[in-house]
Design a protein around this motif. Structure first.
Motif, mmCIF file in Angstrom:
data_model
loop_
_atom_site.group_PDB
_atom_site.id
_atom_site.type_symbol
_atom_site.label_atom_id
_atom_site.label_comp_id
_atom_site.label_asym_id
_atom_site.label_seq_id
_atom_site.Cartn_x
_atom_site.Cartn_y
_atom_site.Cartn_z
ATOM 1 N N GLU A 112 31.738 -2.672 29.052
ATOM 2 C CA GLU A 112 30.607 -2.014 29.401
ATOM 3 C C GLU A 112 30.822 -1.236 30.658
ATOM 4 N N GLU A 113 31.846 -1.709 31.357
ATOM 5 C CA GLU A 113 32.201 -0.770 32.808
ATOM 6 C C GLU A 113 33.354 -0.221 32.642
ATOM 7 N N LEU A 114 34.468 -0.867 32.596
ATOM 8 C CA LEU A 114 35.829 -0.197 32.783
ATOM 9 C C LEU A 114 36.059 0.920 31.727
ATOM 10 N N LEU A 115 35.783 0.434 30.391
ATOM 11 C CA LEU A 115 36.272 1.418 29.201
ATOM 12 C C LEU A 115 35.600 2.593 29.112
ATOM 13 N N ILE A 116 34.304 2.558 29.798
ATOM 14 C CA ILE A 116 33.482 3.743 29.739
ATOM 15 C C ILE A 116 33.826 4.678 30.861
ATOM 16 N N LYS A 117 34.483 4.445 31.824
ATOM 17 C CA LYS A 117 34.687 5.270 33.011
ATOM 18 C C LYS A 117 35.610 6.473 32.542
ATOM 19 N N ASN A 118 35.417 7.776 33.181
ATOM 20 C CA ASN A 118 36.315 8.718 32.771
ATOM 21 C C ASN A 118 37.641 8.814 33.425
ATOM 22 N N ASP A 119 38.081 7.705 33.829
ATOM 23 C CA ASP A 119 39.088 7.797 34.691
ATOM 24 C C ASP A 119 40.348 7.923 33.465
ATOM 25 N N PRO A 120 41.214 8.994 33.461
ATOM 26 C CA PRO A 120 42.222 9.444 32.727
ATOM 27 C C PRO A 120 43.116 8.358 32.219
ATOM 28 N N ARG A 121 43.444 7.470 33.314
ATOM 29 C CA ARG A 121 44.482 6.215 33.172
ATOM 30 C C ARG A 121 43.976 5.245 32.063
ATOM 31 N N VAL A 122 42.619 4.878 31.924
ATOM 32 C CA VAL A 122 41.876 4.028 31.436
ATOM 33 C C VAL A 122 42.029 4.779 30.089
ATOM 34 N N GLN A 123 41.545 6.036 29.871
ATOM 35 C CA GLN A 123 41.373 6.660 28.372
ATOM 36 C C GLN A 123 42.686 6.481 28.135
ATOM 37 N N GLU A 124 43.835 6.955 28.577
ATOM 38 C CA GLU A 124 45.045 6.932 27.996
ATOM 39 C C GLU A 124 45.341 5.439 27.380
ATOM 40 N N ASP A 125 45.114 4.496 28.063
ATOM 41 C CA ASP A 125 45.388 3.060 27.703
ATOM 42 C C ASP A 125 44.533 2.638 26.425
ATOM 43 N N LEU A 126 43.164 3.149 26.407
ATOM 44 C CA LEU A 126 42.300 2.860 25.522
ATOM 45 C C LEU A 126 42.662 3.624 23.866
ATOM 46 N N ASP A 127 43.360 4.906 24.160
ATOM 47 C CA ASP A 127 43.932 5.320 23.135
ATOM 48 C C ASP A 127 44.915 4.870 22.556
ATOM 49 N N ILE A 128 45.624 4.325 23.009
ATOM 50 C CA ILE A 128 47.093 3.659 22.620
ATOM 51 C C ILE A 128 46.548 2.482 21.924
ATOM 52 N N PHE A 129 45.771 1.638 22.366
ATOM 53 C CA PHE A 129 44.998 0.475 22.036
ATOM 54 C C PHE A 129 44.573 0.705 20.500
ATOM 55 N N LEU A 130 43.592 1.944 20.479
ATOM 56 C CA LEU A 130 43.251 2.191 19.324
ATOM 57 C C LEU A 130 43.980 2.685 18.138
ATOM 58 N N GLU A 131 45.135 3.380 18.557
ATOM 59 C CA GLU A 131 46.189 3.809 17.767
ATOM 60 C C GLU A 131 46.775 2.767 16.996
ATOM 61 N N TYR A 132 47.250 1.677 17.855
ATOM 62 C CA TYR A 132 47.811 0.461 17.277
ATOM 63 C C TYR A 132 46.791 -0.269 16.210
ATOM 64 N N LEU A 133 45.583 -0.454 16.616
ATOM 65 C CA LEU A 133 44.479 -0.967 15.967
ATOM 66 C C LEU A 133 44.290 -0.391 14.710
ATOM 67 N N LYS A 134 44.188 1.109 14.735
ATOM 68 C CA LYS A 134 44.243 1.684 13.433
ATOM 69 C C LYS A 134 45.386 1.513 12.465
#
Length: 301
Positions: free
Chosen positions: A210-232
């Protein structure tokens, strides 16, 4: 009345269970000291919490029909053969408990237990061909075909989290490299994001979600996108192999219901050519019982 025990990678939950309802529950989070002698911690904690649960509900152990244990890792004949997230090998927990309790005690893999709860009473009740994915400290799961839980004869099997998604990649707690669990568990995501932000990784799943992942920090968004690609990738592999009617998300990921991160995951899964049969995808649902599914399911089947 039955007792359900959910032994997780970071906690123990013990519940007094009647059919699909948890009447009362005790929980303990593991700290660093608990992990020094984790087998002793688990055994003593279960006995202590069970005694307190019975006393507070004016029950005797003789009033309990069964103790069921949901455990991470590879389970065979009531023994934890190995559980990487707990750093356990060949731990005969059932025998330890039988030294104190004379009622029936059984143990099976936690992903299978949670899946049984959702199949008997929860989100998968109306479906015959189902894939259940438990995403939390690790990744586990279960598969139902024609309404029946698929179970190998030797070990607990269906180690969804240990399919290789990046050959030669990150080392997993199981000892292999490149496992799905090493990239797409909530633990892996938390570790990567807190490393990126140079934070202590001792944060709650709620704070991460509810806090870290919804920030617009591009570094966090990059980590999240990699996570979602592997989960997919892992989910699409399972869809191609089993062609389920439904895929159910359990574990701490079940709390991502209504979260835009979940919407991004489904968008990725629905991209063209993401699965072999590119037509209608299975239905995606969240576990009705969320983290309580393991406790309920430990008393079933």
């Amino acid at each position: 009345m039955k007792i359900g025990i959910d032994l997780g990678g970071s906690h123990i939950g013990i519940g007094l269970v009647q059919e699909d309802k948890i009447i009362d529950i005790k929980e303990k989070q593991f700290n660093r000291q608990d992990r020094v002698n984790i087998e002793e911690t688990i055994t003593n904690s279960i006995m202590k919490m069970l005694t307190e649960l019975l006393q507070e509900n004016n029950l005797l152990i003789e009033d309990v029909d069964l103790i069921g244990i949901a455990s991470p890792g590879t389970i065979s004949n009531g023994k934890i053969v190995k559980a990487g997230n707990l750093n356990i090998k060949d731990f005969d927990l059932v025998s330890k408990l039988k030294e104190k309790y004379t009622i029936p005690i059984k143990m099976r893999n936690d992903g299978k237990c949670a899946a049984l709860a959702e199949k008997y009473y929860g989100a998968m009740k109306e479906f015959e061909d189902c894939v259940f994915i438990n995403i939390g400290t690790g990744i586990g799961g279960a598969v139902f075909m024609d309404g029946k839980l698929l179970e190998p004869k030797r070990y607990s099997g269906f180690e969804i989290g240990h399919m290789i998604v990046n050959k030669g990649g990150r080392k997993c707690s199981c000892g292999k490299q490149g496992c799905l669990e090493a990239y797409a568990s909530i633990k892996a995501l938390k570790n990567k994001v807190t490393e990126t932000l140079d934070m202590d990784n001792d944060i709650s799943g709620q704070y991460l979600r509810e806090e870290l992942l919804i920030k617009n920090d591009p570094r966090v968004q990059e980590d999240l996108d990699i996570f979602l690609e592997y989960l997919k990738t892992g989910i699409c592999n399972l869809i191609d192999i089993f062609e389920p009617e439904v895929v159910c998300f359990g574990g701490s990921f079940s709390y991502y219901e209504g979260n835009p991160i979940y919407d991004k995951l489904i968008e990725k899964i629905n991209e063209p050519k993401s699965t072999f049969n590119d037509g209608e995808k299975p239905k995606f649902v969240f576990a009705k019982f969320k983290n309580d599914a393991g406790i309920i399911g430990a008393t079933l089947g």
